[in-house]
Design a protein around this motif. Structure first.
Motif, PDB file in Angstrom:
ATOM      1  N   THR A 101       6.512 -62.528  11.279  1.00 47.63           N
ATOM      2  CA  THR A 101       6.936 -63.658  10.291  1.00 47.63           C
ATOM      3  C   THR A 101       6.301 -65.232  10.524  1.00 47.63           C
ATOM      4  O   THR A 101       5.938 -65.732   9.865  1.00 47.63           O
ATOM      5  N   LEU A 102       6.570 -65.373  11.888  1.00 46.97           N
ATOM      6  CA  LEU A 102       6.069 -66.654  12.439  1.00 46.97           C
ATOM      7  C   LEU A 102       4.696 -66.520  12.130  1.00 46.97           C
ATOM      8  O   LEU A 102       3.911 -67.758  11.715  1.00 46.97           O
ATOM      9  N   ALA A 103       3.956 -65.587  12.519  1.00 47.34           N
ATOM     10  CA  ALA A 103       2.326 -65.718  12.443  1.00 47.34           C
ATOM     11  C   ALA A 103       1.958 -65.834  10.955  1.00 47.34           C
ATOM     12  O   ALA A 103       0.925 -66.715  10.654  1.00 47.34           O
ATOM     13  N   GLY A 104       2.669 -65.302   9.993  1.00 50.95           N
ATOM     14  CA  GLY A 104       2.584 -65.482   8.628  1.00 50.95           C
ATOM     15  C   GLY A 104       2.636 -66.885   8.161  1.00 50.95           C
ATOM     16  O   GLY A 104       1.884 -67.401   7.516  1.00 50.95           O
ATOM     17  N   ARG A 105       3.902 -67.532   8.789  1.00 49.39           N
ATOM     18  CA  ARG A 105       4.012 -68.812   8.297  1.00 49.39           C
ATOM     19  C   ARG A 105       3.127 -69.973   8.742  1.00 49.39           C
ATOM     20  O   ARG A 105       2.435 -70.650   8.108  1.00 49.39           O
ATOM     21  N   ILE A 106       2.499 -69.309  10.064  1.00 49.65           N
ATOM     22  CA  ILE A 106       1.397 -70.318  10.451  1.00 49.65           C
ATOM     23  C   ILE A 106       0.215 -70.181   9.811  1.00 49.65           C
ATOM     24  O   ILE A 106      -0.640 -71.138   9.635  1.00 49.65           O
ATOM     25  N   THR A 107      -0.078 -69.069   9.580  1.00 53.25           N
ATOM     26  CA  THR A 107      -1.390 -68.591   8.904  1.00 53.25           C
ATOM     27  C   THR A 107      -1.347 -69.543   7.521  1.00 53.25           C
ATOM     28  O   THR A 107      -2.266 -69.930   7.014  1.00 53.25           O
ATOM     29  N   ARG A 108      -0.235 -69.311   6.808  1.00 52.68           N
ATOM     30  CA  ARG A 108      -0.086 -69.951   5.422  1.00 52.68           C
ATOM     31  C   ARG A 108      -0.341 -71.362   5.484  1.00 52.68           C
ATOM     32  O   ARG A 108      -0.890 -72.086   4.714  1.00 52.68           O
ATOM     33  N   LEU A 109       0.441 -72.016   6.560  1.00 50.78           N
ATOM     34  CA  LEU A 109       0.146 -73.405   7.003  1.00 50.78           C
ATOM     35  C   LEU A 109      -1.322 -74.043   7.209  1.00 50.78           C
ATOM     36  O   LEU A 109      -1.854 -74.998   6.774  1.00 50.78           O
ATOM     37  N   ALA A 110      -1.969 -73.126   8.151  1.00 56.28           N
ATOM     38  CA  ALA A 110      -3.206 -73.215   8.565  1.00 56.28           C
ATOM     39  C   ALA A 110      -4.117 -73.111   7.236  1.00 56.28           C
ATOM     40  O   ALA A 110      -4.960 -74.144   7.298  1.00 56.28           O
ATOM     41  N   ALA A 111      -3.731 -72.496   6.289  1.00 54.18           N
ATOM     42  CA  ALA A 111      -4.727 -72.637   5.261  1.00 54.18           C
ATOM     43  C   ALA A 111      -4.872 -73.955   4.566  1.00 54.18           C
ATOM     44  O   ALA A 111      -5.853 -74.220   3.825  1.00 54.18           O
ATOM     45  N   HIS A 112      -3.858 -74.873   4.771  1.00 53.62           N
ATOM     46  CA  HIS A 112      -3.729 -76.215   4.244  1.00 53.62           C
ATOM     47  C   HIS A 112      -4.313 -77.100   5.000  1.00 53.62           C
ATOM     48  O   HIS A 112      -4.343 -78.409   4.540  1.00 53.62           O
ATOM     49  N   ILE A 113      -4.608 -77.010   6.330  1.00 55.74           N
ATOM     50  CA  ILE A 113      -5.109 -78.003   7.072  1.00 55.74           C
ATOM     51  C   ILE A 113      -6.484 -78.458   6.388  1.00 55.74           C
ATOM     52  O   ILE A 113      -7.487 -77.715   6.069  1.00 55.74           O
ATOM     53  N   ARG A 114      -6.659 -79.941   6.576  1.00 59.43           N
ATOM     54  CA  ARG A 114      -8.036 -80.329   6.148  1.00 59.43           C
ATOM     55  C   ARG A 114      -8.786 -80.976   7.215  1.00 59.43           C
ATOM     56  O   ARG A 114      -7.882 -81.710   8.281  1.00 59.43           O
ATOM     57  N   LEU A 115      -9.992 -80.701   7.350  1.00 59.40           N
ATOM     58  CA  LEU A 115     -10.594 -81.499   8.488  1.00 59.40           C
ATOM     59  C   LEU A 115     -11.065 -82.875   7.951  1.00 59.40           C
ATOM     60  O   LEU A 115     -11.511 -83.053   6.930  1.00 59.40           O
ATOM     61  N   ALA A 116     -10.734 -83.730   9.023  1.00 59.84           N
ATOM     62  CA  ALA A 116     -11.264 -85.060   8.714  1.00 59.84           C
ATOM     63  C   ALA A 116     -12.812 -85.243   8.908  1.00 59.84           C
ATOM     64  O   ALA A 116     -13.328 -84.413   9.728  1.00 59.84           O
ATOM     65  N   PRO A 117     -13.564 -85.958   8.355  1.00 63.29           N
ATOM     66  CA  PRO A 117     -14.861 -86.152   8.478  1.00 63.29           C
ATOM     67  C   PRO A 117     -15.311 -86.433   9.829  1.00 63.29           C
ATOM     68  O   PRO A 117     -14.471 -87.220  10.416  1.00 63.29           O
ATOM     69  N   ASN A 118     -16.194 -85.949  10.324  1.00 63.03           N
ATOM     70  CA  ASN A 118     -16.456 -85.917  11.757  1.00 63.03           C
ATOM     71  C   ASN A 118     -15.701 -85.688  12.704  1.00 63.03           C
ATOM     72  O   ASN A 118     -15.554 -86.495  13.672  1.00 63.03           O
ATOM     73  N   ARG A 119     -14.729 -84.686  12.241  1.00 62.08           N
ATOM     74  CA  ARG A 119     -13.571 -84.428  13.555  1.00 62.08           C
ATOM     75  C   ARG A 119     -13.414 -82.778  13.686  1.00 62.08           C
ATOM     76  O   ARG A 119     -13.568 -82.360  12.356  1.00 62.08           O
TER      77      ARG A 119
END
Length: 123
Positions: A101-119
């Protein structure tokens, strides 16, 4: 433990600060009750942390010495944690269903991580 997306959207946070706060409170109470012994233990631990840090960054420190320094630091850390009974609850232990369950929550949140330019992503 409920994972959260950081406010900047660059990482997933697993909050543990509330548990650390309890440990710090208990350590402060232990120090207030016995400042001499707990103070000596804190001072010894600080010295060991500094020696370990030096051993880790020093290119000419043999691996066996790093291991000794790490063991010494672990020893005083465990002694300090013994002064804080809630330290036993610091590690979250998950059974198979909770881990999935925790892995699923983390995966769903990770899909929304945005990378900053040059980072690159945080580790």
């Amino acid at each position: 433990m409920i994972p959260q997306l950081t406010t900047d959207g660059l990482a997933v946070r697993l909050p543990v600060a509330h548990r650390a706060a309890h440990i710090l409170d208990e350590l402060a109470l232990a120090y207030a009750q016995d400042p001499d012994d707990v103070g000596r233990l804190l001072t010894l631990h600080a010295a060991r942390v500094v020696r370990l840090d030096h051993a880790v960054v020093s290119e000419d420190t043999p691996e066996y010495e790093r291991a000794i320094r790490a063991a010494q630091t672990d020893e005083t850390r465990e002694a300090l944690l013994a002064e804080a009974p809630s330290a036993d609850d610091l590690d979250t232990l998950l059974g198979p269903d909770d881990a999935i369950t925790l892995a699923g929550r983390i995966t769903r949140l990770a899909a929304h991580i945005r990378l900053a330019p040059n980072r690159t992503p945080r580790r």
